[in-house]
Design a protein around this motif. Structure first.
Motif, PDB file in Angstrom:
ATOM      1  N   THR A   1      39.334  24.293   8.020  1.00  0.00           N
ATOM      2  CA  THR A   1      39.078  23.223   8.367  1.00  0.00           C
ATOM      3  C   THR A   1      37.477  23.583   7.799  1.00  0.00           C
ATOM      4  O   THR A   1      36.680  23.868   7.851  1.00  0.00           O
TER       5      THR A   1
ATOM      6  N   PRO B   1      40.549  34.073  12.572  1.00  0.00           N
ATOM      7  CA  PRO B   1      39.359  33.873  13.561  1.00  0.00           C
ATOM      8  C   PRO B   1      37.843  34.551  13.305  1.00  0.00           C
ATOM      9  O   PRO B   1      36.761  33.983  13.376  1.00  0.00           O
TER      10      PRO B   1
ATOM     11  N   ARG C   1      41.385  19.041   6.259  1.00  0.00           N
ATOM     12  CA  ARG C   1      41.985  20.274   6.654  1.00  0.00           C
ATOM     13  C   ARG C   1      42.142  20.313   4.858  1.00  0.00           C
ATOM     14  O   ARG C   1      42.885  19.167   4.323  1.00  0.00           O
TER      15      ARG C   1
ATOM     16  N   THR D   1      52.418  33.600   8.460  1.00  0.00           N
ATOM     17  CA  THR D   1      51.458  32.129   8.745  1.00  0.00           C
ATOM     18  C   THR D   1      52.276  31.020   8.885  1.00  0.00           C
ATOM     19  O   THR D   1      53.229  31.038   8.511  1.00  0.00           O
TER      20      THR D   1
ATOM     21  N   THR E   1      36.596  26.842   8.748  1.00  0.00           N
ATOM     22  CA  THR E   1      36.886  27.996   9.638  1.00  0.00           C
ATOM     23  C   THR E   1      38.490  28.161   8.894  1.00  0.00           C
ATOM     24  O   THR E   1      38.900  26.911   8.884  1.00  0.00           O
ATOM     25  N   CYS E   2      39.285  28.422   9.877  1.00  0.00           N
ATOM     26  CA  CYS E   2      40.270  28.665   9.959  1.00  0.00           C
ATOM     27  C   CYS E   2      40.875  29.297  11.187  1.00  0.00           C
ATOM     28  O   CYS E   2      40.389  30.699  11.874  1.00  0.00           O
ATOM     29  N   SER E   3      41.590  28.222  11.553  1.00  0.00           N
ATOM     30  CA  SER E   3      42.212  29.257  13.680  1.00  0.00           C
ATOM     31  C   SER E   3      43.017  30.363  13.038  1.00  0.00           C
ATOM     32  O   SER E   3      43.163  31.579  13.992  1.00  0.00           O
ATOM     33  N   PHE E   4      44.229  30.782  12.129  1.00  0.00           N
ATOM     34  CA  PHE E   4      44.554  31.601  11.603  1.00  0.00           C
ATOM     35  C   PHE E   4      43.721  32.780  12.090  1.00  0.00           C
ATOM     36  O   PHE E   4      44.485  34.152  11.522  1.00  0.00           O
TER      37      PHE E   4
ATOM     38  N   ARG F   1      34.618  32.883   8.598  1.00  0.00           N
ATOM     39  CA  ARG F   1      33.280  31.645   8.370  1.00  0.00           C
ATOM     40  C   ARG F   1      32.800  31.409   7.332  1.00  0.00           C
ATOM     41  O   ARG F   1      32.341  31.897   7.184  1.00  0.00           O
TER      42      ARG F   1
END
Length: 294
Positions: free
Chosen positions: A99, A119, A77, A92, A114-117, A122
């Motif tokens: 990640t 989507p 992370r 945020t 990637t980043c969950s916030f 990539r």
């Protein structure tokens, strides 16, 4: 999606680079981690090319290797909260991170971000290493009509301009000379004359599918990736006297200790409360951050 191929030549062999890369990543992550920002290692374990989270393209790429031994999987992370512009910090999560998942089957590796916030964000990086100066064309076996559209970027660790805030004379390959290997300093044209020499070939897909922002953001991502590649490979060479005598067991032990120290630094600092900046300061800084993307 914007795809580019980076070729980074190094005055090393592919076998030496395997150690130097692991040492550089561990040390660089440690040095860059502070104040709640930095790299937290979540997972570091053996893996195979049939990991369930890998897509078919990734599995096919890794099956190209001749030596079908197990690889190493890491999940990290990359904490970024305080490095975001203030206007973005306001919307945020307090603990914001990207990640990184990496499948290392040296000399083939795959890394994805990637980043969950976000989507639609990539980045996927396919890497191969060869004992040459970057002279192999279409190493990734891309269809010819598609390959012609891809920018090939030869990164010169000695003579490409580095961000001034990261510059250190002792890490400048134009001045550094290794005591243990007698390699360096690197002079103009070194990629044609120096031996040993190897190249890290990186096929990088950057994707940010948001209408109105895609082109500018994907170009910005590639500029950031190139900066990181340039700095990291300069450091890998200029730190050679610290890692050249290590074997795989020694560098893995160094990596383990460094990761424990880095995790402790990042997570303990992240728990500390931070002051909220004044509104005027936030506005000034947010404007500065936006102009930097341009």
């Amino acid at each position: 999606m914007l795809t580019k191929e980076y070729r980074i030549a190094m005055p090393l062999t592919v076998e030496e680079y395997h150690i130097g890369q692991l040492y550089m990543i561990a040390r660089h992550s440690n040095e860059q981690s502070q104040g709640g920002d930095g790299v937290e290692v979540v997972v570091n374990r053996e893996c195979s090319e049939d990991e369930e989270n890998m897509n078919d393209n990734q599995k096919a790429f890794l099956r190209e290797r001749e030596n079908h031994t197990k690889g190493q999987f890491t999940e990290k992370r990359i904490h970024l909260s305080s490095r975001l512009p203030f206007w973005l910090q306001a919307v945020t999560p307090r603990v914001f991170y990207v990640t990184e998942k990496s499948y290392n089957f040296y000399p083939l590796t795959i890394t994805e971000y990637t980043c969950s916030f976000l989507p639609k964000f990539r980045v996927e990086i396919y890497t191969k290493f060869e004992n040459n100066n970057g002279s192999t064309e279409n190493l990734f076996k891309i269809p010819e009509e598609e390959y012609q559209q891809i920018t090939i970027d030869h990164v010169d660790i000695a003579f490409d301009e580095i961000n001034p805030k990261h510059y250190k004379e002792e890490e400048d390959p134009k001045f550094f000379k290794s005591v243990k290997t007698n390699r360096g300093p690197l002079v103009e044209g070194w990629r044609q004359t120096d031996r040993p020499i190897m190249c890290s070939y990186k096929l990088v897909h950057a994707c940010f599918e948001v209408w109105g922002f895609q082109t500018k953001t994907e170009e910005f991502i590639h500029r950031c990736i190139r900066d990181v590649l340039l700095l990291g490979h300069r450091q890998a060479f200029s730190w050679i006297d610290q890692w050249i005598d290590m074997d795989m067991d020694a560098v893995r032990e160094y990596e383990k200790k460094s990761q424990e120290e880095t995790n402790q630094k990042v997570l303990s600092d992240a728990e500390a409360p931070s002051d909220v900046p004044a509104e005027s300061e936030a506005a000034n800084n947010s404007t500065k951050e936006i102009s930097e993307i341009d």
